[in-house]
Design a protein around this motif. Sequence first.
Motif, short mmCIF file in Angstrom:
data_model
loop_
_atom_site.label_atom_id
_atom_site.label_comp_id
_atom_site.label_asym_id
_atom_site.label_seq_id
_atom_site.Cartn_x
_atom_site.Cartn_y
_atom_site.Cartn_z
N ASP A 123 0.86 -1.18 0.00
CA ASP A 123 0.00 0.00 0.00
C ASP A 123 0.90 1.23 0.00
N VAL A 151 2.09 5.10 -0.62
CA VAL A 151 1.56 6.45 -0.54
C VAL A 151 2.71 7.45 -0.71
N PRO A 193 -0.41 13.09 3.43
CA PRO A 193 -0.49 12.61 2.04
C PRO A 193 -0.39 13.75 1.04
N ARG A 203 2.40 1.73 3.71
CA ARG A 203 1.58 1.60 4.91
C ARG A 203 1.86 0.25 5.58
N GLY A 254 3.38 4.66 11.41
CA GLY A 254 2.40 3.88 10.67
C GLY A 254 2.83 3.52 9.26
N PHE A 255 4.02 4.00 8.87
CA PHE A 255 4.53 3.75 7.51
C PHE A 255 5.99 3.31 7.56
#
Length: 646
Positions: free
Chosen positions: A436, A438, A446, A459, A487-488
Amino acid sequence: MTSDNTVGYHRTWQRSVDADTRADFWLEAAQAIDWITPPRVALEERSPGTWRWFPDGELNTSYNALDRHVLAGRGNQTAVIYDSAMSGTRIRISYLELLGRVSRFAGVLRENGVGRGDRVIVYLPMIPEAIVAMLACARIGAVHSVVFGGFAASELAVRIDDARPTVIVTASGGLEPGRAVEYLPLVQRAMAQSAGSVRTVIVRDREMIPGRAADYAGADGVAWLDWADEEAKATPADPVALRSEDPLYILYTSGTTGNPKGIVRDNGGHAVALAWSMRNIYAAGVGDVFWAASDVGWVVGHSYIVYAPLLVGATTVIYEGKPIGTPDAGAFWRVVEDYTVKVLFTAPTAIRAIRRVDPELRELEKYDVSSLHGLFLAGERLDPETYHWANDGLHCPVVDHWWQTETGWAICANPRGIAELETKPGSATFPVPGYDVVILDSKGKPVTRVGKDGNIAIRLPLPPGNLLGIWGSEERFASAYLSAFPGFYATGDSGHFDDEGYLYVMGRTDDVINVAGHRLSTGSLEEVLTLHPAVAECAVLGVHDPLKGQRAAGFVTLKAGASIDHDTLAKELIALVREHVGPVAAFRDVTILERLPKTRSGKILRKTIRQIVDGEPYTVPPTIEDPATLDALTLAVHGARNALGH
């Protein structure tokens, strides 16, 4: 853009990353592996930033790569093709033969005190024994750490002290164009510089290179053993049951502090991801000939010379040679014809090297490469000019895909086993199922504007096959990859999505330069320079400028036969950048070199080039392909300064 192919891809990708369907997706993928205890749980998230794939499963990777194919009646199928352009040796090894050799060498390791969880350093050239040693470790649950054959003794010592191996598996040496590299003196010096964990050194004798185990017998209390002698008397070892999360290997990659990071890979997630990738990214399977033109010392060699092809019952090629000079620019095409290679995986720099020497592809005309269904490129950004050159010349799909040592397999690609998507030069196409991806700004928000560069992040949790952590340091794993954007996973690369969701990886985040307040991507500038018909390869980087902070400097090599005055070329390149990027780039520095300084895996040594240009102290990287290229660069830079009166 919408099509049945695109819709099918998006449906598959969504299912692989959605929290409600992810577990079923990966449990289905896990059915491609033979488990001793099949997993019922796909993913276990233990704490923020900590997760394990298939935690209740048990398997053996060596069994999956070898035994099960023999038991299925494919023992006579070729597992490994060894082609040495250096010695002229060409050997085919069947699955049955490879199983016998791996089992016996696993017995050698076991009889020398190696067991589950023990570390073994593999310091070998590109010979079949490298595959044998790695799979033998996997068979008995030992953790292998492959170090590129010929690495400096000091670098090998650092890895010994970090991994604390009890055994080193090596050879008398490796072959390079015009010379042999003796390994045993390097191994001896490395052990003398280390803390002394190594008890045994096992040496594969190569007759054309001096140095035998017997020459070192009794030195420093370490047992030096001959591979052939030990293998002849060994009792074959059966595969042991391992937990999915048990470590398979440690592979060192450069750290920002100068200390290499030991990337740890598991058994279960690794096997599932690689088997899935072979079928769904590369469209390769049982009996297909798959050639990753890399080295077992790099992650590509681990994943796609050794493990992935054998996990799916394909034939893998281990090639000891170069894309040019062994003997000519037709070397790759000769191998493709000789073995009816279906998929070729290499670095863009290898294709650019061929293009530079043979821009008209005259050597290609000598060979039948119609078996080639795909050319996959990774390791450096694939510039559009090289893409078009390869695509037009080979008449087979050229796939630029992007991944890292840490991920172990592709983050973004054109997944040809799912759908043959439209390609866009300069783009790595779409995120691979499981990832995922980003784009984040510097504050972790983002980036919503199409085409705007930012930090590429993934992610959490990362899909199967990615690193479990850094050997010996959970804190270093978190600080290096997870702390920048909670979180990433921070990839350290910059890029953007276009309006159709295609990802463009423009370079490392530290390759974005700031010229008088204007942020410029060096990847974009490199694209422009390669538009010039005389340019074979180039690197653009930001160097210190007392007025603007940084300025862009270009370093280029010329195609073979290119006839152009260097001053004229520099003026034309400066004009090209002004035309395509604008005066804001303030581009005026061009240095023309015979060769760019690179690592052995083909990556341009951008940081070292910048240090030389800025007059900073630097250390010659242990991974450098040819130290003489740094001397030539230094002379060229000093010559330019003198010409300008600096």
